[in-house]
Scaffold this motif. Structure first.
Motif, PDB file in Angstrom:
ATOM      1  N   ALA A 152      39.389  26.732  67.811  1.00 59.72           N
ATOM      2  CA  ALA A 152      40.013  27.445  68.932  1.00 59.72           C
ATOM      3  C   ALA A 152      38.946  28.076  69.817  1.00 59.72           C
ATOM      4  O   ALA A 152      39.047  28.038  71.057  1.00 59.72           O
ATOM      5  N   HIS A 153      37.920  28.650  69.202  1.00 61.58           N
ATOM      6  CA  HIS A 153      36.840  29.260  69.980  1.00 61.58           C
ATOM      7  C   HIS A 153      36.100  28.213  70.802  1.00 61.58           C
ATOM      8  O   HIS A 153      35.755  28.442  71.972  1.00 61.58           O
ATOM      9  N   TRP A 154      35.856  27.041  70.211  1.00 61.71           N
ATOM     10  CA  TRP A 154      35.157  25.980  70.942  1.00 61.71           C
ATOM     11  C   TRP A 154      35.949  25.557  72.180  1.00 61.71           C
ATOM     12  O   TRP A 154      35.378  25.356  73.262  1.00 61.71           O
ATOM     13  N   LEU A 155      37.262  25.467  72.047  1.00 64.86           N
ATOM     14  CA  LEU A 155      38.099  25.096  73.191  1.00 64.86           C
ATOM     15  C   LEU A 155      38.059  26.171  74.272  1.00 64.86           C
ATOM     16  O   LEU A 155      37.984  25.856  75.466  1.00 64.86           O
ATOM     17  N   VAL A 156      38.105  27.433  73.867  1.00 65.05           N
ATOM     18  CA  VAL A 156      38.038  28.524  74.848  1.00 65.05           C
ATOM     19  C   VAL A 156      36.689  28.520  75.559  1.00 65.05           C
ATOM     20  O   VAL A 156      36.612  28.730  76.782  1.00 65.05           O
ATOM     21  N   ALA A 157      35.618  28.281  74.814  1.00 61.02           N
ATOM     22  CA  ALA A 157      34.293  28.241  75.425  1.00 61.02           C
ATOM     23  C   ALA A 157      34.184  27.114  76.453  1.00 61.02           C
ATOM     24  O   ALA A 157      33.608  27.294  77.534  1.00 61.02           O
ATOM     25  N   ARG A 158      34.743  25.940  76.129  1.00 57.46           N
ATOM     26  CA  ARG A 158      34.705  24.831  77.093  1.00 57.46           C
ATOM     27  C   ARG A 158      35.564  25.158  78.324  1.00 57.46           C
ATOM     28  O   ARG A 158      35.197  24.818  79.452  1.00 57.46           O
ATOM     29  N   LEU A 159      36.714  25.784  78.087  1.00 63.03           N
ATOM     30  CA  LEU A 159      37.552  26.190  79.219  1.00 63.03           C
ATOM     31  C   LEU A 159      36.815  27.191  80.101  1.00 63.03           C
ATOM     32  O   LEU A 159      36.865  27.104  81.330  1.00 63.03           O
ATOM     33  N   ALA A 160      36.113  28.134  79.476  1.00 60.19           N
ATOM     34  CA  ALA A 160      35.373  29.137  80.242  1.00 60.19           C
ATOM     35  C   ALA A 160      34.282  28.480  81.087  1.00 60.19           C
ATOM     36  O   ALA A 160      34.040  28.899  82.238  1.00 60.19           O
ATOM     37  N   GLN A 161      33.630  27.466  80.556  1.00 57.74           N
ATOM     38  CA  GLN A 161      32.626  26.757  81.349  1.00 57.74           C
ATOM     39  C   GLN A 161      33.251  26.108  82.572  1.00 57.74           C
ATOM     40  O   GLN A 161      32.684  26.157  83.680  1.00 57.74           O
ATOM     41  N   PRO A 168      48.456  24.695  79.608  1.00 61.81           N
ATOM     42  CA  PRO A 168      48.760  23.890  78.412  1.00 61.81           C
ATOM     43  C   PRO A 168      47.713  24.041  77.313  1.00 61.81           C
ATOM     44  O   PRO A 168      48.067  24.025  76.124  1.00 61.81           O
ATOM     45  N   LEU A 169      46.452  24.207  77.684  1.00 61.49           N
ATOM     46  CA  LEU A 169      45.409  24.311  76.663  1.00 61.49           C
ATOM     47  C   LEU A 169      45.557  25.592  75.858  1.00 61.49           C
ATOM     48  O   LEU A 169      45.539  25.577  74.610  1.00 61.49           O
ATOM     49  N   ILE A 170      45.725  26.725  76.554  1.00 62.44           N
ATOM     50  CA  ILE A 170      45.856  28.008  75.862  1.00 62.44           C
ATOM     51  C   ILE A 170      47.212  28.120  75.170  1.00 62.44           C
ATOM     52  O   ILE A 170      47.307  28.543  74.011  1.00 62.44           O
ATOM     53  N   GLY A 171      48.277  27.743  75.877  1.00 62.86           N
ATOM     54  CA  GLY A 171      49.613  27.953  75.347  1.00 62.86           C
ATOM     55  C   GLY A 171      49.991  27.043  74.194  1.00 62.86           C
ATOM     56  O   GLY A 171      50.646  27.488  73.243  1.00 62.86           O
TER      57      GLY A 171
END
Length: 805
Positions: free
Chosen positions: A471-480, A443-446
């Motif tokens: 968008a980058h900040w969200l991806v970085a948090r997801l990656a963590q 859901p976060l990415i899509g």
């Protein structure tokens, strides 16, 4: 229709396993038989007999189509006489340029070849080109500022498609063939010849590639080299090349890599958004008095808008298999709506399957092809035709959310369980944390990151910058979060790649467990997984030894296996800051075999063609000890820590009946600074019973002479890894006469710039009656030491028609 489509795909897949393409006469005979079989169906009263006949006819059609398709693309071939020669061509930049540390790569569409005297020059219409920055030897010019769609005149040095050939490795030659690339090369230095002719040559393809380049540039400018810029670029334009190897490791370990691209989920979301907006505006006639619904129903207008949006996004993505599959399925549904006919979902899926295979027969060799269609098939299997209890529209919001969560959980469960056998067959591992990771990431990415990134890539500054950075900040948090999941000891379950019967049995077990409620003893499906779960790595038997010389290009890497131990001698070259022989060749092989640890590793010396993959192996695999001639401040030694010791003549040990002895260098050589790294190469002799193999690294004539004079009898070995890849400074006649090998292995890169092995050295081996094998021609070489020595060449054992040999 459905069984014929399945047969069609099976026939295409069968063709991709052939060593040679069938003759046109044979293809004609197969096609005629298929036609007669279809005609005979008219007189068949038995319905069950029609199924195998239709499947066989479909398989024959797929086999013939794939063979004709391959013949057409293989008809373009770079003449062998042109390899290594300069050719001046005129053409267009045919792909999104890929900048890297030393230059830029791109595909080049050849329009014209400038004449070379009276000689007629034939060059494939599409070639893969690298333009390097100055290399110091005068062979490369400053990099041109190339953009998609530009017309250039370039002087190229070309060669035929060639890649490393190893078990469980990436088939670069097959990938080039799928891209329509029939030669590779690099730009030569010639200021007068290399020049821009036109800033843009219009075509639909060039316009799309130029647009992709513009959007990528906007994203990179807004994010300014933030760590996950490559992920945002991948989500917008489908270019994944800027994603680092470390990031891919995290995404693969959590089974979220399918989201880091424009997948079916993203295509469907964009299509639904545009269709919904079009439906609203059409019903309102765009807030005018035209009354558009009277001219065309709003549902049909919405379907058309959704398909158009999906098509545009797929083209922007580079048309990967998941994106193609989604586009074709949406198109079929939209067509059925336009025609007013109900559509069976299995027919839609089979039509999409047929279309993808028809337009790109080589797609069946991609893991994404099987994963994509299998995932959709599983969702149909667990949902279609079963009683679904939907929440009443008047129910409370919490009840509706609970039902939606239940449906999503059921879908994730089906995907997780159902794809385990396939992921084990394709990758030899599966993520145990993927349900949690995907529950957050999907859901976060899509529904958040992708729409935000798309809007940010097209809106004006500064709004675009804010959106892209969000968008980058969200991806970085997801990656963590994903990195935290990966830290669990059991995040990934890996095992040797299963045999076909193990895969088939586990697949039946998965379908049994996912059967409808009320199906008897669904838990029994777990027992069908036992062969898959209990599968142990293969290993030599008592008194045997296996030696594998990998095809790593211009470098060395040899795996030695006894009954209970494994030793890696050298680790291959470093190809780039992100890629090396360790993570691209050796680790995939070890993982596919189910090997999770090495008892020992020897890095002969510091040259990067021998030590380039050591850091990757030490970082991603348990290594008992490391022996090398490296200086103590070398990064590999620092990484190994206390497990490292210097190799020195006289060191010996025994494993499972095999005797290992280090013959060189002497300890005194470390006290002198007059020797270059080659001179200190760790030289290892391994004896198993009556047979022996000698691994000398890059020792040269002086060291060979020292070894011969010290104890020539000790050098005797049946198999010799050619010193220094067969260079002119090694393999002296006295040394070869002392070793007396029956077999010599040359680990060399195809048309390498050192021209190893030197012709005179290679002939010296031949004059002594020594059997010579080269990894650039044979691929990986597998030796089995037992009562005798059996040699298997990977390119012969795994022969494919695109190898051209």
């Amino acid at each position: 229709m459905r069984v014929a489509v399945i047969g069609f795909v099976v026939g295409i897949a069968w063709l991709q396993t052939q060593a040679t393409l069938p003759s046109y006469r044979a293809l004609l005979a197969i096609a005629v038989l298929a036609v007669f079989a279809c005609l005979a169906l008219r007189g068949m009263a038995c319905r069950w007999l029609r199924i195998p006949v239709l499947t066989a006819a479909g398989a024959a059609a797929g086999f013939v189509w794939a063979a004709l398709f391959a013949s057409h693309f293989l008809s373009e071939e770079l003449p062998a006489a042109l390899e290594g020669r300069d050719v001046t061509v005129i053409g267009t930049i045919d792909s999104l340029p890929d900048p890297f540390e030393r230059g830029v790569r791109f595909n080049f569409r050849v329009e014209r070849v400038l004449p070379m005297g009276r000689e007629e020059v034939l060059v494939p219409s599409r070639v893969a080109v690298a333009w390097y920055a100055g290399m110091g030897d005068g062979e490369a010019a400053a990099i041109g500022d190339v953009r998609a769609g530009e017309r250039w005149q370039l002087t190229l040095r070309l060669r035929r498609p060639h890649g490393n050939a190893n078990p469980y490795g990436f088939d670069y030659e097959a990938w080039l063939l799928q891209q329509g690339v029939r030669a590779t090369g690099y730009v030569r230095e010639d200021g007068a010849q290399n020049r821009l002719l036109d800033s843009f040559v219009f075509s639909l393809h060039n316009a799309i590639e130029r647009l992709r380049g513009v959007l990528r540039t906007r994203i990179e400018a807004a994010l300014q080299e933030r760590p996950y810029t490559g992920v945002i670029v991948a989500l917008v334009v489908g270019d994944q090349r800027a994603i680092t190897q470390t990031q891919w490791t995290v995404f693969n370990s959590t089974s979220t890599s399918h989201l880091i691209a424009i997948s079916g989920l993203h295509i469907t979301m964009i299509a639904a958004l545009c269709a919904g907006l079009a439906h609203l505006l059409w019903r309102k006639s765009f807030f005018t008095r035209v009354r558009l619904p009277l001219l065309l129903p709003a549902q049909k207008a919405a379907a058309l808008a959704g398909v158009a949006a999906a098509l545009g996004y797929v083209l922007l993505a580079g048309a990967g298999v998941p994106a193609q599959r989604t586009l074709y399925m949406l198109s079929v549904v939209a067509l059925a709506l336009w025609c007013g006919r109900l559509t069976n979902v299995s027919h839609v899926l089979c039509l999409a399957l047929f279309t993808v295979a028809l337009l790109d027969p080589w797609s069946v060799m991609e893991p994404g092809f099987w994963l994509s269609f299998s995932a959709v098939s599983l969702l149909l299997y667990v949902n279609v035709g079963r009683a679904l209890v939907a929440a009443d529209a008047s129910a409370s919001r919490s009840v509706r959310w609970r039902e939606s969560l239940k449906t999503a959980t059921k879908a994730q469960y089906a995907i997780t369980v159902g794809l385990v056998p396939l992921t084990m067959l394709l990758f030899g591992q599966t993520s145990l944390v993927s349900p949690i990771a995907n529950a957050i990431a999907i859901p976060l990415i899509g529904f958040v990151v992708t729409p935000t990134a798309l809007l940010g890539s097209v809106l004006p500054v500064p709004l675009s910058v804010w959106l892209l950075q969000s968008a980058h900040w969200l991806v970085a948090r997801l990656a963590q979060f994903l990195e935290w999941l990966c830290a669990f000891p059991s995040a990934v379950w890996s095992a040797p790649m299963p045999t076909w019967w193990m895969f088939g049995l586990a697949g039946i077990g998965a379908l049994w467990m996912l059967a409808p409620r009320g199906w008897p003893a669904r838990w029994l499906g777990l027992f069908a997984w036992l062969p898959l779960v209990l599968h142990v790595p293969s290993h030599p038997q008592k008194g045997e030894m296996w030696v594998t010389a990998f095809d790593v290009g211009q470098g060395m890497a040899v795996l030695v296996e006894t009954e209970h131990h494994r030793l890696l001698y050298d680790t291959g070259p470093a190809y780039s800051p992100e890629a090396d022989g360790g993570n691209r060749v050796i680790l995939p092989y070890l993982r596919a075999r189910g090997i999770h640890a090495l008892d020992g590793m020897v890095v002969s010396h510091s040259d990067t063609d021998h030590s380039g993959g050591a850091l990757s192996i030490l970082g991603l695999m348990q290594v008992g000890w490391l022996s090398s001639s490296l200086p103590f401040d070398h990064p590999v030694v620092v990484k190994a820590g206390a497990a490292h010791h210097r190799c020195a003549a006289g060191q010996q040990w025994d494993w499972d009946g095999a005797h290992f002895e280090m013959l060189h260098p002497g300890t005194s050589s470390y006290d002198s600074d007059k020797w270059k790294p080659n001179a200190r190469s760790c030289t290892l002799k391994i004896m198993m019973g009556a047979h022996a193999v000698l691994l000398p690294g890059d020792i040269e004539a002086v060291q060979e002479d020292e070894l011969v004079n010290a104890d020539a009898a000790r050098l005797r070995a049946d198999v010799l890894l050619a010193p220094h890849h067969g260079s002119g400074t090694s393999s002296t006649l006295p040394f070869l006469q002392a070793v007396q090998p029956r077999l010599a292995l040359f680990q060399v890169g195809y048309r390498n710039r050192y021209r190893h092995p030197k012709p005179e050295v290679f002939e010296r081996y031949g004059a002594l009656g020594i059997d010579r094998r080269r990894t650039d021609a044979s691929g990986a070489l597998m030796l089995r030491f037992g009562a005798g020595i059996d040699v298997v060449e990977y390119r012969s054992e795994h022969a494919r028609y695109w190898y051209g040999r």
